[in-house]
Design an enzyme around this catalytic site. Structure first.
Site, PDB file in Angstrom:
ATOM      1  N   LYS A   1       0.862  -1.195   0.000  1.00 35.26           N
ATOM      2  CA  LYS A   1       0.000   0.000   0.000  1.00 35.26           C
ATOM      3  C   LYS A   1       0.894   1.239   0.000  1.00 35.26           C
ATOM      4  O   LYS A   1       1.939   1.248   0.683  1.00 35.26           O
ATOM      5  CB  LYS A   1      -0.900  -0.033   1.239  1.00 35.26           C
ATOM      6  CG  LYS A   1      -1.976   1.043   1.243  1.00 35.26           C
ATOM      7  CD  LYS A   1      -2.898   0.900   2.453  1.00 35.26           C
ATOM      8  CE  LYS A   1      -3.996   1.948   2.462  1.00 35.26           C
ATOM      9  NZ  LYS A   1      -4.905   1.822   3.626  1.00 35.26           N
TER      10      LYS A   1
ATOM     11  N   SER B   1      -9.793   1.737   2.315  1.00 35.79           N
ATOM     12  CA  SER B   1      -8.925   2.513   1.465  1.00 35.79           C
ATOM     13  C   SER B   1      -7.835   1.710   0.748  1.00 35.79           C
ATOM     14  O   SER B   1      -7.242   2.209  -0.207  1.00 35.79           O
ATOM     15  CB  SER B   1      -8.243   3.604   2.298  1.00 35.79           C
ATOM     16  OG  SER B   1      -7.420   3.020   3.295  1.00 35.79           O
TER      17      SER B   1
ATOM     18  N   SER C   1     -10.210  -0.564   6.435  1.00 34.91           N
ATOM     19  CA  SER C   1      -9.531  -0.458   5.130  1.00 34.91           C
ATOM     20  C   SER C   1      -8.822  -1.703   4.643  1.00 34.91           C
ATOM     21  O   SER C   1      -8.381  -1.740   3.499  1.00 34.91           O
ATOM     22  CB  SER C   1      -8.524   0.682   5.162  1.00 34.91           C
ATOM     23  OG  SER C   1      -9.200   1.880   4.956  1.00 34.91           O
TER      24      SER C   1
HETATM   25  N1  GLN Z   1     -13.495   3.811   5.522  1.00 38.74           N
HETATM   26  C1  GLN Z   1     -12.954   4.274   6.757  1.00 38.74           C
HETATM   27  C2  GLN Z   1     -12.675   5.753   6.693  1.00 38.74           C
HETATM   28  O1  GLN Z   1     -12.840   6.312   5.639  1.00 38.74           O
HETATM   29  C3  GLN Z   1     -11.729   3.498   7.117  1.00 38.74           C
HETATM   30  C4  GLN Z   1     -10.486   3.968   6.496  1.00 38.74           C
HETATM   31  C5  GLN Z   1      -9.271   3.185   6.921  1.00 38.74           C
HETATM   32  O2  GLN Z   1      -9.377   2.163   7.600  1.00 38.74           O
HETATM   33  N2  GLN Z   1      -8.126   3.712   6.592  1.00 38.74           N
HETATM   34  O3  GLN Z   1     -12.313   6.343   7.662  1.00 38.74           O
END
Ligand code: GLN
Length: 455
Positions: free
Chosen positions: A66, A141, A165
């Site tokens: 990532k 994400s 994410s």
């Molecule tokens: N979808 C969640 C957010 O937008 C989680 C994001 C993540 O885990 N980085 O905060």
């Protein structure tokens, strides 16, 4: 997971992975590929094998990383404009540990900018496409990492999970995704989102592969004071008797296919285990708590991107304030700015007690509610998200509906618990379905072992 040996050359493994990455270029999985350096590392591993020298437990295994893990391979952009040209002088502990065992990063994967999002549509470089349906989101994400594994470009990929994410994109693409207990893997050298819930974890196709990656990457790190003393490799085996289900998570806002997948798995489990229904009334506040606490931490963590020390700096500025304002205005994506504003609002003197402080108190109640639940059962099974992958563009104009997709993934981040997304079949249109298995803190190793019962 195939590692390089006398019959499998590391160079061939890396070449194959790179070829596949290029074949799927239109899915927009990678922000950069790392061909030359990857092949060079592979040659070195092949040379060692030929000479009978020892190689690591991940020798020659290609992986996708990532784009928020700092390392010298390419720029660490966090899929943002503000870090587009940022070449890191340091290497994150997680990457270092994987590479020490011979794993080879073939490229950096696309993500929502600074990991803010649930679809990978908030990337400065454009969205990643779902592995099963090109017109749908990859989840987020860590969307690029999930699709890279799902399309067999690499056997594993790294991710970060602050509120789902890893688990949500894993479930949207039909693979395993693991978020460990908070503090199990060092966050040193990972672009910070919300420091009290950020976790490093992995995508792979089997729980055994994830276990191997956990054995390698866990452990205390003097550069991250929240890391736990080594428990992972010293975990005692535990027998499982009871599986909990959360009453409130079975409702008509959850897609029928996901409810059916839950029922199927539960009836399979009920042959061997007692199923316990859990009453967890505080969990309905978890999403609200998350979207107060996390933006508060984001607003603080992102303040370092000021156009002075590193990253993008706007031209034609006439004062220091102007440099800050313009660099941040032009460098951040709309979702980053929304969170910075929410964070500053909930932390501001007039609202701190009403929002941030209250949210932290409710967070404590959520932690206690899980502690109580784990007195009644060994693991909890829930959906990862209320719906399978949605269409690209479907939720981009409506941030609240995007946030609502996180309703089942964020509660355990607030409590620091481990959670594993497990593939659970497909819809009639071929979209992946996923469930998540949640355990008490530090139950990670047993949880991964137990998850094989659900295969
Ligand atoms: N979808 C969640 C957010 O937008 C989680 C994001 C993540 O885990 N980085 O905060």
């Amino acid at each position: 997971m195939q590692i390089a040996d006398k019959t499998h050359s590391a160079v061939n493994m890396i070449k194959t992975a790179l070829e596949r990455a290029k074949k799927y270029a239109r899915y927009h999985i990678f922000t950069s590929l790392n061909e030359e350096a990857a092949l060079k590392k592979a040659e070195e591993i092949d040379r060692k094998i030929k000479n009978g020298e020892s190689v690591g437990h991940l020798a020659g295994v290609p992986y996708a990383c990532k784009d928020n893990f700092l390392s010298p391979e390419g720029n660490t952009t966090a899929s943002s404009k503000i870090l587009e040209s940022f070449a890191s002088p340091i290497t994150s502990t997680a990457v270092k540990k994987l590479e020490q065992e011979g794993a080879i990063m073939i490229g950096r994967t696309n993500m929502d900018s600074f990991a803010h999002g649930s679809s990978t549509e908030n990337s400065y470089f454009g969205p990643t496409h779902n592995a099963k349906d090109f017109d749908r989101v990859a989840g987020g994400s860590s969307g690029g990492s999930a699709v890279a594994v799902s399309l067999d470009i690499v056997p594993f990929a790294t991710g970060t999970d602050t509120g789902g994410s890893i688990r949500q994109p894993a479930s949207f693409n039909g693979i395993y995704g693991f978020k460990p207990t908070y503090g199990t893997i060092s966050r040193y050298g990972v672009v910070a989102m919300a420091s009290s819930t950020d976790c490093v974890g992995f995508f792979a196709k089997t729980p055994d592969d994830i276990n191997l990656l956990m054995e390698i990457s866990n452990g205390q790190d003097s550069y991250d004071l929240t890391t736990l003393p080594d428990y992972y490799n010293n975990t005692e085996e535990k027998t499982t008797k009871k599986i909990g289900v959360i009453k409130d998570f079975d409702n008509d806002k959850v897609a029928p296919e996901i409810r059916t997948a839950m029922k199927t798995k539960l009836s399979q489990l009920s042959k061997k285990y007692e199923i316990v229904e859990l009453d967890m009334p505080t969990l309905k506040y978890a999403l609200a708590v998350y979207y107060i606490v996390v933006p508060a931490e984001i607003s603080s963590n992102l303040s370092r991107h000021d156009g002075i020390r590193y990253g993008f700096r706007a031209d034609d500025c006439h004062s220091l304030d102007d440099v800050y304002r313009q660099s941040r205005s032009l460098g951040f994506m709309p979702e980053n700015k929304r969170r910075i504003m929410i964070g500053n609002f909930v932390l501001s003197s007039g609202f701190y007690d009403a929002y941030y402080l209250k949210a932290e108190k409710v967070r404590t109640l959520i932690i206690q509610e899980y502690e109580k639940a784990f007195k009644q059962c060994d693991y909890i099974l829930t959906p990862v998200s209320p719906n399978p992958a949605f269409r690209l563009g479907e939720k981009t104009d409506d941030p609240v509906s995007m946030y609502l997709e996180d309703i089942m993934s964020v509660p355990l981040n607030l409590a620091g618990l481990p959670g594993l997304a497990i593939p659970a079949g497909e819809t009639k249109d071929g979209l992946s379905l996923g469930l998540q298995l949640i355990g008490p803190r530090r139950s990670d190793k047993n949880l991964l072992e137990f998850s094989k019962e659900l295969e």
